[in-house]
Each structure stands twice: as C-alpha cells, then as structure tokens.
Scaffold this active site. Structure first.
Site, PDB file in Angstrom:
ATOM      1  N   LYS A 187      41.998  18.186  47.815  1.00 54.13           N
ATOM      2  CA  LYS A 187      41.782  18.865  49.091  1.00 54.13           C
ATOM      3  C   LYS A 187      42.592  18.138  50.157  1.00 54.13           C
ATOM      4  O   LYS A 187      42.268  17.025  50.552  1.00 54.13           O
ATOM      5  CB  LYS A 187      40.297  18.848  49.444  1.00 54.13           C
ATOM      6  CG  LYS A 187      39.829  19.997  50.361  1.00 54.13           C
ATOM      7  CD  LYS A 187      40.334  19.939  51.779  1.00 54.13           C
ATOM      8  CE  LYS A 187      39.567  18.900  52.585  1.00 54.13           C
ATOM      9  NZ  LYS A 187      39.971  18.926  54.035  1.00 54.13           N
TER      10      LYS A 187
ATOM     11  N   GLY B  52      40.596   8.124  54.328  1.00 52.18           N
ATOM     12  CA  GLY B  52      40.289   8.727  55.623  1.00 52.18           C
ATOM     13  C   GLY B  52      39.443   7.809  56.467  1.00 52.18           C
ATOM     14  O   GLY B  52      39.479   6.576  56.317  1.00 52.18           O
ATOM     15  N   SER B  53      38.653   8.388  57.347  1.00 49.59           N
ATOM     16  CA  SER B  53      37.887   7.600  58.309  1.00 49.59           C
ATOM     17  C   SER B  53      36.693   6.918  57.651  1.00 49.59           C
ATOM     18  O   SER B  53      36.159   7.381  56.641  1.00 49.59           O
ATOM     19  CB  SER B  53      37.391   8.498  59.447  1.00 49.59           C
ATOM     20  OG  SER B  53      36.373   9.363  58.985  1.00 49.59           O
ATOM     21  N   THR B  54      36.264   5.823  58.262  1.00 53.57           N
ATOM     22  CA  THR B  54      35.114   5.079  57.748  1.00 53.57           C
ATOM     23  C   THR B  54      33.844   5.915  57.799  1.00 53.57           C
ATOM     24  O   THR B  54      33.018   5.875  56.881  1.00 53.57           O
ATOM     25  CB  THR B  54      34.943   3.781  58.542  1.00 53.57           C
ATOM     26  OG1 THR B  54      36.092   2.953  58.329  1.00 53.57           O
ATOM     27  CG2 THR B  54      33.702   3.027  58.100  1.00 53.57           C
TER      28      THR B  54
ATOM     29  N   GLY C 107      33.870   8.276  54.965  1.00 56.71           N
ATOM     30  CA  GLY C 107      33.724   7.490  53.744  1.00 56.71           C
ATOM     31  C   GLY C 107      32.285   7.100  53.476  1.00 56.71           C
ATOM     32  O   GLY C 107      31.814   7.141  52.331  1.00 56.71           O
TER      33      GLY C 107
ATOM     34  N   GLU D 122      39.406   4.352  50.577  1.00 58.03           N
ATOM     35  CA  GLU D 122      40.393   3.614  51.383  1.00 58.03           C
ATOM     36  C   GLU D 122      40.225   4.130  52.793  1.00 58.03           C
ATOM     37  O   GLU D 122      40.616   5.255  53.112  1.00 58.03           O
ATOM     38  CB  GLU D 122      41.803   3.854  50.834  1.00 58.03           C
ATOM     39  CG  GLU D 122      42.818   2.842  51.329  1.00 58.03           C
ATOM     40  CD  GLU D 122      43.558   3.336  52.556  1.00 58.03           C
ATOM     41  OE1 GLU D 122      43.150   2.940  53.669  1.00 58.03           O
ATOM     42  OE2 GLU D 122      44.510   4.103  52.405  1.00 58.03           O
TER      43      GLU D 122
ATOM     44  N   CYS E 260      46.407   3.460  58.599  1.00 57.13           N
ATOM     45  CA  CYS E 260      45.133   2.748  58.451  1.00 57.13           C
ATOM     46  C   CYS E 260      45.326   1.234  58.490  1.00 57.13           C
ATOM     47  O   CYS E 260      44.437   0.503  58.919  1.00 57.13           O
ATOM     48  CB  CYS E 260      44.441   3.169  57.165  1.00 57.13           C
ATOM     49  SG  CYS E 260      45.493   3.068  55.712  1.00 57.13           S
TER      50      CYS E 260
ATOM     51  N   GLU F 295      39.058   1.384  65.771  1.00 57.84           N
ATOM     52  CA  GLU F 295      40.344   1.887  65.288  1.00 57.84           C
ATOM     53  C   GLU F 295      40.806   3.024  66.186  1.00 57.84           C
ATOM     54  O   GLU F 295      40.149   4.058  66.291  1.00 57.84           O
ATOM     55  CB  GLU F 295      40.226   2.369  63.843  1.00 57.84           C
ATOM     56  CG  GLU F 295      41.562   2.779  63.256  1.00 57.84           C
ATOM     57  CD  GLU F 295      41.447   3.268  61.827  1.00 57.84           C
ATOM     58  OE1 GLU F 295      42.387   3.026  61.049  1.00 57.84           O
ATOM     59  OE2 GLU F 295      40.422   3.886  61.491  1.00 57.84           O
TER      60      GLU F 295
END
Length: 490
Positions: free
Chosen positions: A196, A248-250, A253, A270, A304, A401
């Site tokens: 995706k 992607g973003s924390t 995740g 990651e 990242c 971030e």
C-alpha cells in the site's frame, strides 16, 4: 578570522553566478488520467468505485485519478497473493533471482522516466530522484537477487522457509526506494506481497506494477492497493498476512504494533528520527558544512534520518555557523524538474502546515530564526531552508520531528556533553560525527544510541548495509543480510 588565521570568504554578489533554467522534459513520462489497483496481475477499479486525485506539490496540478481502496480490495489482493505463494515459494532460488535481476535491469532502463515521475508526484529535485532514488532502487533488487539462491548460507539454518503473504505500507518521502527496500527481500526469500503506497505519492508504485508485468513476474506475486489509512489498516489487520513491514510516522507505527500484538505476524517498524550531527572542534569545516546541508536539506528534510539537530563545539560554533549560512545562501529553491534545483517542494499542504507550526513554535519559545533570502514560487507548497540558533533541549524544535528543511543548532563543550545531548531524544535512528580523530569517532559512535552512525559523511546508503533504529524510531532492520530475517520463518 578563522582558526587557520585566514579571512572568511566573501559571499558573491547576488546574481553574479546566476543559473539559467535547465528543465528536464516531462515528455519522457506518460501519466494516464486514471489508475486502478494492481491485483493478480491486472489493473482493476476499486470495489466501491471510489477514487482520489494525486497532485504535483510544486504546481498543485492534478496528475491523475487513483482508485481508493478499502477492505474488499485488500481481501482480493491478499487472496491473489495467497494463491501465488505456493508456486512462487516452490521455485528454486536461482529462478526467483532471474525475476529480480530482470526487474532491476528494467528499473535502470526506465530510470529517466521514473525519476521525472517521482519528482512530479513527490516534489523532490530531479537531481536527487535521478542520482539517488533510482540507482539505489535498482541496486536493492540486484543485491537481493544475489541472496535468493544463498539463503541456506545466510545464518538462518540450512533450509529457511518463507512466511507467506507480506503486507507492506510505505511512506511518501522516498516512494520508489522504499518500495524496493520492502519488495526485493520479500521476493528473494519466496514471499508474495501486497503493498500500500502513500496516498500522496501512488504513481511510482503503479508504474512499478507495469515493470512487474514487463518482467514476466507471475500473477499475484506483487499486488498494489492504493488508498488512505483505511486500506493500510485493513492490510495490517488481515488474518492471512503473515508479515507486516511499515515505514512512516511513530504515531502510526504504535497503532500498527497494537494491531499486530497477540498475533503470529512478524513486524518491522522504521519510524521517525531526530538525528544529531555532531561537529567537533577539529572537524574540517567546509566538509562538515556540506554534510550538514546534505543531512537536513536533502529531499526538503523529508528524511526520517535527517540530521535535524546540529551539535557544534562552542569553540568553533561561530566559524561553522558563518560558513553554514554562506552555503545556505547558495541553495536554489524551485522547480523540481530543473536540474539546478537544490530544494524542491514540500510534499503536501498538511506537511507544510506542520512545518510552519513547529517553526513558529521555535520563535515563540525564544530561538532565533534565520533563512537565506529566496523567492518562493507563487503556486505549490514551499518552505525556505531555515536554521534556528539559541536552541535548548527543551524547545519543541529540538525534540519533535519536523520532517522539513529546518535545522536546530545547539552547542556543547566536551565530548561527554555532546553524547548526552545527542542521546537526549525519544528517537534513535541515526547520527553523524565530524572530526579528524579516528579514536574520537569510535569513542563517540560506541556511546550513541542510534541505529546508523555516519563518520565525516551523512545520508550514505548501501543495500548491503542494514538500516533501522531504537526506541521510538522502531525495531527490526532493513537492508543487508539482516533484512532477510524478517521474511523468513526462523
């Protein structure tokens, strides 16, 4: 005067070395007015008939209409991948390798077309998509093709087995490269894939689907479902998916980790980062400045592992900052398809709003903001390269971030203080060290809690080298021999 006793170089008058436009031709890529999902070797409309548009962030021009996927589309893609898994995994590794080699060669042959497409859909400068993204994407397929018939010697047992269907969700900052990071090891180890792509950058994944057909890849081995978080959530939660890989973003995740918890799914994450770029007093200043600029302004800071925190030793802080500002003043912001462009467009209005909000917070909290004089285009999403001085560890811009071209500058006096400040973050993805002393590099690297530490360089990647982080930067490794493990039943 600098520490070598020389007068600092004077900045050239504006316009003295102006660059004429050098645009890459858009005619090398033909974008269809609409695209469907790629399922079982064919493009098809979304089950619900819904679509969304993808736009060029540099012009806000609509590039194409794309199928908006949902759970029904994910079901169809996973079913296709399950059917393909038996025959694909039964192939000898050398036969699977042939397909990966073929894909790598086609990526190389179509690299100009794909680079233009990536810059149009993502906003990154053509020099970066042409010279970084495309060569590395091909290199990952070449590298993992070499592993396909050597899995028995990878250290995971004499006969390691693939898991089954891998569900993969990739971000918008390196669309084609992140696809290669995910798909290449999955196919080499005998798994099948449902991928995706990000909703703002779906086109290179759909062009990759055509590459799979061109390479003769068996139907159902690679499936691509486009859409938003609904499709991604359905893929992650699907009971027939055995492996989930996410970049992607924390925040997302963490949500994926909660979804997968209690199942037998393997998971690699990651996530975000807030890397420290440490400049010691004996660092070669000009070289360090180039590394600092590459570390934070490459890909508009949409990286990242970007070096968004500059930690510079007090005794050389003024010299480094003077050189850095002179270098920033030469950066060219504008048309991503112009080969002279250094900093392209921000990927989306939502990301631009976040960058602006955090930069404004830095000013409110007392940091001093500086940007070189540059004229931003009237249309599209743009943010000038920016640095903040007078930053403390309590500032939001030093802790959160930003994922944009914004650098926070902090100072330190001793190596121990540098390490303490570098590690004072919830993230742990990457770091950089600048010094002429090898012993200082090794001492510092050993104490940094970061998955990747670069010495006298930054943002260097190789498919043979594992990549990943600690803490809120995720877990698991991609790339290298380490990247095979997550796709094997070991």
């Amino acid at each position: 005067m600098n520490r070598q006793g020389k007068q600092p170089a004077q900045q050239a008058p504006r316009g003295a070395f102006a660059y004429a436009p050098a645009p890459e031709s858009r005619s090398v890529v033909a974008i269809a007015p609409s695209y469907g999902h790629f399922i079982d070797g064919e493009f098809r409309e979304a089950a619900g008939g819904k679509v969304f548009t993808t736009v060029s962030p540099s012009t806000e021009e609509v590039l194409s209409e794309v199928a908006l996927g949902g759970p029904e589309d994910v079901d169809a893609a996973v079913a296709a991948a399950r059917r393909a898994f038996g025959p694909w995994s039964a192939l000898p590794g050398a036969e699977r390798a042939k397909y990966l080699f073929r894909i790598a060669r086609i990526i190389q042959e179509r690299s100009r077309e794909l680079a233009v497409l990536e810059s149009l859909d993502n906003g990154k400068p053509i020099r970066e998509s042409r010279d970084t993204d495309l060569p590395l994407a091909a290199a990952h397929f070449f590298y993992y093709a070499g592993w396909a018939d050597k899995l028995a010697y990878a250290g995971y047992g004499a006969d390691p087995k693939p898991l089954g269907v891998a569900g993969q969700v990739i971000p918008w900052n390196f669309p084609l490269l992140m696809l290669a990071w995910k798909i290449a090891p999955a196919l080499a180890t005998g798994n099948t894939v449902v991928l995706k792509p990000a909703e703002t950058t779906p086109l290179s994944a759909l062009f990759f689907a055509d590459i799979c057909r061109q390479a003769g890849l068996p139907r159902g081995v690679v499936n691509i479902v486009t859409g938003d978080g609904t499709a991604g959530g359905a893929l992650v939660a699907h009971p027939d998916v055995r492996k989930v890989a996410f970049t992607g973003s924390t925040g997302v995740g963490k949500a994926i980790a909660r979804t997968v918890a209690g199942t037998d799914k393997k998971l690699t994450l990651e996530l975000g980062g807030k890397a420290a770029n440490i400049v010691y007093d004996d660092a070669p200043v000009d070289q360090a400045v180039e590394g600092i600029v590459n570390g934070i302004f490459f890909n508009q800071g949409h990286v990242c592992c970007a070096g968004s925190r500059l930690l510079v030793q007090e005794s050389v802080a003024e010299e480094v900052l003077d050189a850095l500002k002179r270098r920033m003043a030469t950066l060219r912001v504008g048309d991503p398809l112009d080969k002279n462009t250094d900093v392209g467009a921000i990927n989306s209005p939502e990301q631009l709003d976040r960058i602006r909000a955090l930069a404004d917070a830095g000013e409110r909290e007392g940091a001093e903001r500086w940007s070189p004089s540059c004229e931003l285009p009237a249309s599209g999403y743009w943010f000038a390269p920016t640095l903040f001085t007078g930053v403390t560890q309590a500032h939001r811009i030093a802790r959160e971030e930003i994922f944009g071209p914004v650098l926070s500058v902090l100072t330190f006096r001793t190596p121990a203080e540098a390490v303490e400040k570098a590690n004072n973050t919830p993230y742990g993805l990457s770091a950089g060290i600048w010094t002429e002393k090898g012993s200082r590099i090794l001492w510092t690297a050993e104490k940094l809690r970061a998955g990747v530490v670069w010495a006298n360089t930054f943002n260097k990647f190789d498919p043979a080298s594992p990549f990943g982080g600690y803490k809120e930067s995720g877990y698991g490794r991609e790339g290298g021999r380490h990247g095979l493990e997550a796709y094997l039943d070991v």
